[in-house]
Design a protein around this motif. Structure first.
Motif, PDB file in Angstrom:
ATOM      1  N   UNK A 114       0.832  -1.207   0.000  1.00  0.00           N
ATOM      2  CA  UNK A 114       0.000   0.000   0.000  1.00  0.00           C
ATOM      3  C   UNK A 114       0.862   1.251   0.000  1.00  0.00           C
ATOM      4  N   UNK A 115       2.080   1.151   0.543  1.00  0.00           N
ATOM      5  CA  UNK A 115       2.960   2.318   0.604  1.00  0.00           C
ATOM      6  C   UNK A 115       3.400   2.788  -0.778  1.00  0.00           C
ATOM      7  N   UNK A 116       3.386   1.883  -1.782  1.00  0.00           N
ATOM      8  CA  UNK A 116       3.818   2.253  -3.126  1.00  0.00           C
ATOM      9  C   UNK A 116       2.694   2.827  -3.982  1.00  0.00           C
ATOM     10  N   UNK A 117       1.456   2.733  -3.533  1.00  0.00           N
ATOM     11  CA  UNK A 117       0.330   3.155  -4.364  1.00  0.00           C
ATOM     12  C   UNK A 117       0.454   4.615  -4.795  1.00  0.00           C
ATOM     13  N   UNK A 118       0.517   5.521  -3.834  1.00  0.00           N
ATOM     14  CA  UNK A 118       0.544   6.951  -4.169  1.00  0.00           C
ATOM     15  C   UNK A 118       1.805   7.351  -4.928  1.00  0.00           C
ATOM     16  N   UNK A 119       3.030   6.929  -4.501  1.00  0.00           N
ATOM     17  CA  UNK A 119       4.220   7.332  -5.261  1.00  0.00           C
ATOM     18  C   UNK A 119       4.202   6.867  -6.714  1.00  0.00           C
TER      19      UNK A 119
END
Length: 561
Positions: free
Chosen positions: A219-224
């Protein structure tokens, strides 16, 4: 010698020779040529909008199926905040550039374009950098506000949302410059950068990035990974604009300038009186606030639902409104193609041609969007299972907003037409009123009715931003969208995608097979109707349609704008 003469006549303060455009007739070959050009640009834009809509839908499906509803809702809320801030930082400069570049080119004052570009771009760079810094600093308190009452959910903690907001903030200047440079390209009546760079390349790259994050289960990679494509897209838009300008200069150097007719120079000078930095921002500032109001109406519901009801309901609301976003992409495709033409027509005082273009493009917009909205109203629950069975709770949202958009699209690109008449301040007032109605209703209805209350608030805002400018155009400019083509388009789409599906449902009952049969039958009826009524719908100017219909003795009268 001709090229030298062109360069000399355009240089210096005293040599600002312009080519005053004379009002063109509203019918005949000139009108058909305008419609054909808008049709070609619209077809290109629609292809890009279709790819962008599919990418957006696929992205939403990936996020909703691969991540929990709190995580999906937090992601959708974060990008909604990003888009609102981006609308603030872009200052509405892209709209001003479309208007001023098209106006300057139609009046033969291309020598003023570089100054207008500098006037637009430099403030956008400064404000976008300040907005990015503000979003970086406010990331932590914003994340806590968005997840109030939802702490401790895996992947949806305040720290994770704050990191997402910081990643979005770093790409904010590139996103604002992307919009600005693409607006300038459209001012040159070149739609290809918007379609290829933004609609196709950026949306596809964002889908690929989200797919990578989903495959990694991070989930941490979604926005970037969603935000990263703005960087190369912004650079590509800048390079493409430079190429357009270079080719335009080469054409100007090779083309001699005809002397203006008697009295024409004074008329052109009066119309160019506001073509300066002060005039640019006098026009654009109200539009910047109106653009912010527009994106706020489109995105504030997701943020408010996340704050008042939690990110899980925000995820359901986002999924249930994706069909509306897809329809708006089609509206935007037509609008971007038609706006420079409207600006040029109003610049030379050709109100009859503008009204004809307005009515024709409204019919096209109905043909494009009503099938989607009618199917969403009839088959809402079946469509929502695409995101997961838990998302069927948003079916009432699809009905409310689908019916609303039927009314809105029947008004055509009414706000854009109002703006191109030079009344951007009216658009601002309408937009601010709609935001007030939307937020006010949301604050009252969301705590009690949840996402249905948010849909009612958005619906009221959409109705306001369409019916109010429609009345203003009719009263002041005597323009309206209800021509014969609009009536034919409404009749054909309603018969195809409401009458046929409901009749088959009554015979076959509910279920996937009946739904598929209804949609297929509607497409067949629609295709036959488009061919049969291609003349009153003005589809003969579209690529792929024959230019003449020898079976109709009155083809000349019907095909003339």
């Amino acid at each position: 010698m001709a090229g030298a003469h062109a360069r000399v006549s355009r240089a210096g303060c005293a040599g600002r020779t312009t080519r005053p455009a004379q009002p063109a007739p509203g019918n005949g070959r000139a009108g058909r040529g305008r419609l054909a050009e808008v049709a070609r640009s619209s077809t290109l834009n629609l292809a890009g909008a279709g790819i962008s809509a599919l990418a957006t839908l696929a992205l939403t499906v990936l996020v909703t199926r691969q991540f929990s509803r709190p995580v999906a809702g937090a992601f959708f809320t974060a990008i909604s905040l990003f888009l609102i801030v981006e609308a603030v930082a872009s200052l509405g400069a892209f709209t001003g550039l479309v208007y001023f570049l098209a106006r300057l080119r139609s009046l033969g004052a291309e020598n003023r374009i570089p100054a207008i570009l500098r006037t637009a771009v430099i403030p956008v760079i400064v404000v976008s950098l300040l907005a990015a810094a503000a979003l970086l600093l406010a990331a932590t308190p914003l994340s806590r506000l968005l997840l109030d009452g939802q702490l401790g959910r895996a992947g949806a903690t305040p720290a994770a949302v704050a990191r997402a907001l910081r990643a979005l903030a770093l790409t904010l200047p590139f996103a604002t410059l992307l919009d600005t440079f693409l607006g300038a390209s459209r001012g040159y009546r070149n739609m290809r950068p918007t379609v290829l760079v933004d609609r196709i390349a950026r949306s596809s790259a964002q889908l690929i990035g989200v797919a990578v994050a989903a495959a990694a289960g991070s989930a941490a990679l979604l926005a970037p990974l969603w935000a990263l494509p703005y960087v190369p897209a912004g650079a590509a838009a800048w390079l493409w604009l430079r190429r357009i300008q270079r080719r335009q200069r080469e054409r100007q150097e090779d083309a001699p300038v005809a002397p203006p007719p008697a009295g024409g120079q004074r008329l052109a000078d009066r119309r160019l009186a506001n073509a300066n930095p002060r005039g640019f921002w006098r026009f654009t500032t109200p539009r910047a606030i109106a653009s912010l109001a527009q994106i706020t109406i489109q995105r504030i519901d997701i943020v408010l639902v996340a704050i008042m009801r939690g990110p899980a309901e925000a995820a359901v609301y986002t999924a249930a409104t994706r069909f509306l976003v897809a329809g708006q992409l089609g509206n935007g495709a037509l609008s971007m193609a038609a706006q420079p033409r409207f600006t040029e027509l109003f610049a030379v005082g050709n109100r009859r041609g503008a009204n004809d273009l307005y009515q024709t493009t409204t019919g096209w917009l109905v043909l494009l969007t009503w099938p989607l909205y009618l199917l969403a109203v009839i088959y809402g629950p079946e469509v929502l299972t695409l995101f997961g069975h838990a998302y069927r709770a948003g079916d009432s949202v699809m009905v409310i907003l689908g019916l609303t958009m039927l009314l809105a699209t029947a008004c055509g690109q009414v706000d854009m037409v109002l703006i191109t008449t030079g009344r951007s301040s009216w658009s601002l007032a309408n937009g601010l009123l709609a935001v007030g109605i939307n937020v006010g209703l949301d604050l009252v209805l969301i705590p009690r009715y949840g996402i249905e209350g948010a849909a009612i608030g958005w619906s009221a805002a959409i109705v306001t931003t369409n019916l109010l400018p429609l009345a203003q155009l009719a009263a002041v400019s005597r323009l309206h969208p209800f021509g014969p083509g609009t009536v034919w388009a409404i009749t054909l789409t309603t018969a195809s995608f409401a009458g046929a599906p409901l009749a088959l449902r009554a015979v076959l009952g509910a279920g996937g097979a009946a739904s598929l049969a209804g949609a297929v039958t509607g497409c067949l009826v629609m295709a036959a109707g488009l061919w049969r009524f291609r003349q009153p719908l003005r589809l003969v100017v579209m690529p792929g349609f024959p230019r003449h219909d020898h079976s109709r003795p009155d083809k000349r009268r019907i095909s003339r704008p």
